[in-house]
Design a protein around this motif. Structure first.
Motif, PDB file in Angstrom:
ATOM      1  N   CYS A 241       0.650  -1.302  -0.133  1.00 35.45           N
ATOM      2  CA  CYS A 241       0.044  -0.070   0.044  1.00 35.45           C
ATOM      3  C   CYS A 241       0.869   1.345   0.121  1.00 35.45           C
ATOM      4  O   CYS A 241       0.246   2.249  -0.394  1.00 35.45           O
ATOM      5  CB  CYS A 241      -0.950  -0.102   1.240  1.00 35.45           C
ATOM      6  SG  CYS A 241      -2.195  -1.364   1.325  1.00 35.45           S
ATOM      7  N   LYS A 242       1.857   1.182   0.661  1.00 34.29           N
ATOM      8  CA  LYS A 242       2.751   2.451   0.743  1.00 34.29           C
ATOM      9  C   LYS A 242       4.070   2.443   0.176  1.00 34.29           C
ATOM     10  O   LYS A 242       4.629   3.525   0.198  1.00 34.29           O
ATOM     11  CB  LYS A 242       2.894   2.828   2.322  1.00 34.29           C
ATOM     12  CG  LYS A 242       1.534   2.882   3.059  1.00 34.29           C
ATOM     13  CD  LYS A 242       0.543   3.942   2.407  1.00 34.29           C
ATOM     14  CE  LYS A 242      -0.878   3.776   3.110  1.00 34.29           C
ATOM     15  NZ  LYS A 242      -1.712   4.785   2.388  1.00 34.29           N
ATOM     16  N   TRP A 243       4.546   1.391  -0.430  1.00 37.52           N
ATOM     17  CA  TRP A 243       5.962   1.552  -0.830  1.00 37.52           C
ATOM     18  C   TRP A 243       6.180   0.880  -2.247  1.00 37.52           C
ATOM     19  O   TRP A 243       7.273   0.660  -2.798  1.00 37.52           O
ATOM     20  CB  TRP A 243       6.950   0.350   0.021  1.00 37.52           C
ATOM     21  CG  TRP A 243       7.015   0.742   1.493  1.00 37.52           C
ATOM     22  CD1 TRP A 243       5.809   0.537   2.383  1.00 37.52           C
ATOM     23  CD2 TRP A 243       8.230   1.050   2.068  1.00 37.52           C
ATOM     24  NE1 TRP A 243       6.635   1.169   3.527  1.00 37.52           N
ATOM     25  CE2 TRP A 243       7.762   1.411   3.194  1.00 37.52           C
ATOM     26  CE3 TRP A 243       9.408   1.480   1.495  1.00 37.52           C
ATOM     27  CZ2 TRP A 243       8.666   1.778   4.304  1.00 37.52           C
ATOM     28  CZ3 TRP A 243      10.410   1.859   2.495  1.00 37.52           C
ATOM     29  CH2 TRP A 243      10.317   2.026   3.790  1.00 37.52           C
ATOM     30  N   THR A 244       4.897   0.895  -3.024  1.00 37.07           N
ATOM     31  CA  THR A 244       4.756   0.220  -4.291  1.00 37.07           C
ATOM     32  C   THR A 244       5.239  -1.137  -4.700  1.00 37.07           C
ATOM     33  O   THR A 244       5.697  -1.747  -5.681  1.00 37.07           O
ATOM     34  CB  THR A 244       5.767   1.274  -5.499  1.00 37.07           C
ATOM     35  OG1 THR A 244       7.003   0.896  -5.340  1.00 37.07           O
ATOM     36  CG2 THR A 244       5.314   2.781  -5.381  1.00 37.07           C
ATOM     37  N   TYR A 245       5.217  -2.080  -3.492  1.00 41.92           N
ATOM     38  CA  TYR A 245       5.659  -3.364  -3.623  1.00 41.92           C
ATOM     39  C   TYR A 245       4.419  -4.163  -4.339  1.00 41.92           C
ATOM     40  O   TYR A 245       3.198  -3.989  -4.216  1.00 41.92           O
ATOM     41  CB  TYR A 245       5.809  -4.097  -2.421  1.00 41.92           C
ATOM     42  CG  TYR A 245       6.279  -5.395  -2.346  1.00 41.92           C
ATOM     43  CD1 TYR A 245       7.521  -5.767  -2.347  1.00 41.92           C
ATOM     44  CD2 TYR A 245       5.615  -6.508  -2.184  1.00 41.92           C
ATOM     45  CE1 TYR A 245       8.250  -6.894  -2.407  1.00 41.92           C
ATOM     46  CE2 TYR A 245       5.966  -7.849  -2.226  1.00 41.92           C
ATOM     47  CZ  TYR A 245       7.458  -8.070  -2.205  1.00 41.92           C
ATOM     48  OH  TYR A 245       7.879  -9.201  -2.053  1.00 41.92           O
ATOM     49  N   LEU A 246       4.855  -5.110  -5.256  1.00 46.93           N
ATOM     50  CA  LEU A 246       3.645  -5.830  -6.073  1.00 46.93           C
ATOM     51  C   LEU A 246       3.378  -7.035  -5.221  1.00 46.93           C
ATOM     52  O   LEU A 246       4.181  -8.014  -5.642  1.00 46.93           O
ATOM     53  CB  LEU A 246       4.356  -6.018  -7.326  1.00 46.93           C
ATOM     54  CG  LEU A 246       4.799  -4.668  -8.137  1.00 46.93           C
ATOM     55  CD1 LEU A 246       5.154  -5.062  -9.505  1.00 46.93           C
ATOM     56  CD2 LEU A 246       3.365  -3.770  -8.169  1.00 46.93           C
ATOM     57  N   GLY A 247       2.580  -7.072  -4.534  1.00 44.39           N
ATOM     58  CA  GLY A 247       2.072  -8.112  -3.619  1.00 44.39           C
ATOM     59  C   GLY A 247       1.549  -9.462  -4.582  1.00 44.39           C
ATOM     60  O   GLY A 247       1.847 -10.589  -4.283  1.00 44.39           O
ATOM     61  N   HIS A 248       1.204  -9.361  -5.572  1.00 44.16           N
ATOM     62  CA  HIS A 248       0.696 -10.332  -6.743  1.00 44.16           C
ATOM     63  C   HIS A 248       1.823 -11.296  -7.022  1.00 44.16           C
ATOM     64  O   HIS A 248       1.397 -12.334  -7.831  1.00 44.16           O
ATOM     65  CB  HIS A 248      -0.132  -9.903  -7.620  1.00 44.16           C
ATOM     66  CG  HIS A 248       0.470  -8.635  -8.244  1.00 44.16           C
ATOM     67  ND1 HIS A 248       0.259  -7.423  -8.061  1.00 44.16           N
ATOM     68  CD2 HIS A 248       0.992  -8.663  -9.580  1.00 44.16           C
ATOM     69  CE1 HIS A 248       1.026  -6.693  -8.823  1.00 44.16           C
ATOM     70  NE2 HIS A 248       1.242  -7.377  -9.909  1.00 44.16           N
ATOM     71  N   ALA A 249       3.082 -10.836  -6.677  1.00 42.29           N
ATOM     72  CA  ALA A 249       4.197 -11.570  -7.028  1.00 42.29           C
ATOM     73  C   ALA A 249       4.022 -12.789  -6.292  1.00 42.29           C
ATOM     74  O   ALA A 249       4.827 -13.944  -6.534  1.00 42.29           O
ATOM     75  CB  ALA A 249       5.505 -11.198  -6.961  1.00 42.29           C
TER      76      ALA A 249
END
Length: 625
Positions: A241-249
């Motif tokens: 939500c706050k760091w642009t991490y792509l969780g769907h990886a």
């Protein structure tokens, strides 16, 4: 924003302290809470509902929530009922757009609140079976020893947190957005100054010595779980939500074995290189997170002996991977459905996608989930598994709601008189204003209370527009001012501001539904949800029923649910939510067609106010060109 007189909290409005009878109501001329020394004594605000004694050992789950103005602790039983809670204020410094806090001060406040809550609820440390942390999405800087590193121009090492609502990095956000990186499509098309990449870039550009010293950059809730367990695994909630991490990886890592130690493979290295923060890639992203976990995942070996001693709990007590506070509110309320309205089990996966949670405090966050990813311009997300595992999260928001109401009231000349009257009557200032509006409606022979604002129109973007316009430069507007400085006029402006906040939420709901959501039910929690008129105006303006939870402390419950999942009381977060969420009152929209017609007209003016602002901005830009 005005910080005059009180500290802010993201889940509890500033005037919340006026909602409880209290003989000492400070006027706006009181010394600023921002100037208090970190060594000042902590004044605990505590509340406990002592459960009936039982011969069998209790399983109790602890939720900790760090808002902008206080750290709170709540203890819940296996049915999700609050057994006791306590809070302790925390230090905050505000200088222009720079708003800072101290991680050391916050940890001390947490320890005080946890010990006090346990004492009040008559809970022994060994009865606490799991712990969860929630906090504002503030940015924490520590060195290799875990000691604070200053993020302040003052050089004060205590001030090692950039608070969520800090807007110092507005120019850095513009710079990042100009790169049009592919990751931006997963945060509504642009980053906000309230997200972490712009703040990190600001520190690198302005505080080079601090930048070189920092060993870990952490979201506040991740730092709390790290401080408690020694495990610096980051939450999918904060990073996505706050760091642009792509969780769907991590879509293929949902089972318990695969999700135990997830290497952080969702960072987009090209993005960090493009924006000038390529040094954060070093060491497998060691400074920003080498491993991630789903919310509620058990961290390390539980509480470390030192943290357990400080908290008055047992070493080894399971600690769940954390959530941002608003997201914890979503977990604490989203399954709070009246029994008569509960959907058949086979429809549960789809039914939850028709709901939106409003977490209403200093700001308001709007949480909705979907099975499919929905790209909505100007609205944060889609964030995979950032709140509920396997669901895509859409997150709308208004940066100033409770804070705006406080600002409007405190900066009116009639405010001190009303505050004194509320104190003498031992009622909240909000309730006093609501009662005044009822009397004024009868006096002016208005057909309904909302009609008192027919000639007052407010645009509530005093701290920019987070959603759905995503314009941090937006400004607030009050249309219809006169020389009237009476208490009655303040009451009308207060009502118009409350309506404007609701029109903003209507705009967000309509925008989400136009882009694939099917929201038809709202759930509300947080301090503002305790204001009956605020909730009724929202129901009337949006045209949806609003469900309030049985337990008013939904953020604390959401945090406690993380602890229950970490303790293996439940197999997953969704199961725990269904077991521990419970509905309270349901507020329905007015059936009077005149009310709908009136709000439709005011909503049209509300939308026009921003369009006029854009036109005026363009005119002045041309004049200065």
């Amino acid at each position: 924003m005005s910080g005059k007189g009180r500290a802010w909290s993201d889940t509890t409005p500033l005037l919340r302290q006026l909602q409880q009878p209290h003989p000492k109501i400070r006027s706006p001329s009181s010394p600023s809470a921002f100037s208090h020394s970190i060594s000042s004594p902590l004044f605990l605000e505590m509340a406990a509902a002592i459960s009936s004694s039982s011969a069998s050992p209790r399983s109790v789950f602890l939720g900790v929530d760090v808002g902008t103005g206080s750290a709170r602790a709540g203890l819940f039983d296996e049915k999700g009922k609050l057994l006791g809670s306590a809070s302790s204020p925390i230090q905050i410094w505000k200088e222009g757009d720079c708003i800072e806090q101290s991680s050391t001060d916050i940890w001390h406040a947490i320890c005080s609140a946890v010990k006090s809550a346990c004492t009040l609820a008559n809970i022994e440390g060994e009865e606490v079976k799991g712990i969860g942390f929630a906090a504002t999405c503030s940015l924490v800087a520590v060195d290799a020893d875990g000691s604070p590193v200053t993020v302040s121009h003052s050089g004060d090492s205590r001030r090692n947190i950039i608070v969520w609502m800090d807007h110092r990095a507005a120019k850095q956000a513009e710079k990042i957005n100009s790169r049009n990186s592919p990751v931006l499509q997963y945060c509504g098309g642009s980053v906000s100054p309230e997200m972490q990449p712009p703040k990190l870039l600001w520190v690198k550009e302005n505080l080079q010595e601090s930048w070189a010293m920092v060993f870990r950059w952490m979201d506040l809730s991740d730092w709390l779980s790290y401080r408690a367990t020694g495990d610096d695994t980051r939450s999918l909630c904060t990073t996505v939500c706050k760091w642009t991490y792509l969780g769907h990886a991590h879509m293929q890592q949902m089972n318990e074995k695969d999700s135990r130690d997830m290497e952080a493979c969702g960072w987009d290295d090209d993005f960090w290189e493009e924006i000038g923060l390529g040094d954060l890639i070093e060491g497998h992203h060691a400074k920003i997170g080498r491993s991630v976990a789903f919310p509620g995942h058990a961290l390390g070996s539980g509480l470390t002996p030192s943290a357990a001693k400080e908290l008055g709990l047992l070493a080894g007590t399971p600690v769940g991977t954390s959530l941002i506070d608003a997201h914890a509110g979503g977990v604490g309320v989203m399954e709070s459905l009246p029994e008569t309205n509960s959907e058949p089990e086979e429809n549960d996966n789809e039914a939850i996608c028709h709901r939106m949670v409003l977490v209403c405090g200093t700001s308001t966050c709007h949480m909705a989930v979907s099975r499919d990813k929905l790209f909505i311009p100007g609205v944060w997300g889609p964030f995979w598994s950032a709140m509920i595992p396997e669901y895509w999260l859409t997150e709308g928001g208004q940066s100033a709601t409770g804070a705006l109401l406080d600002y409007i009231i405190e900066n009116h000349v009639a405010s001190p008189r009303l505050a004194n009257r509320a104190a003498s009557q031992k009622i909240s200032l909000f309730l006093l204003l609501n009662n005044m509006l009822e009397s004024l409606m009868r006096e002016m022979q208005c057909p309904f209370i909302a009609a008192l604002t027919e000639d007052i129109h407010v645009l509530p973007d005093y701290h920019g527009n987070r959603s759905p316009i995503a314009d941090p430069k937006a400004k607030g507007v009050v249309f219809g001012l006169t020389l009237d400085t009476s208490e009655k006029q303040l009451a009308r402006i207060y009502l118009a501001t409350m309506q404007a906040i609701a029109y903003g939420t209507r705009h967000i709901v309509e925008h989400c539904n136009a882009n694939g959501h099917k929201i038809d039910t709202l759930l509300a929690c947080g301090g503002l949800s305790k204001n009956a008129l605020f909730i009724q105006e929202h129901a009337d303006i949006i045209g949806c029923p609003i469900i309030l939870p049985r337990e008013s402390e939904s953020v604390l419950l959401g945090a406690a649910i993380l602890g229950a999942v970490a303790a293996k009381k439940y197999t997953c977060l969704s199961e725990a939510m269904k077991a521990l969420n419970a509905a309270g009152q349901v507020i329905h929209p007015s059936k009077d067609p005149r009310v709908k017609k009136y709000h439709d007209a005011k909503y049209r003016i509300f939308r026009e106010l921003y369009e006029q602002q854009l036109s005026q901005r363009s005119i002045m830009a041309q004049a200065l060109a």
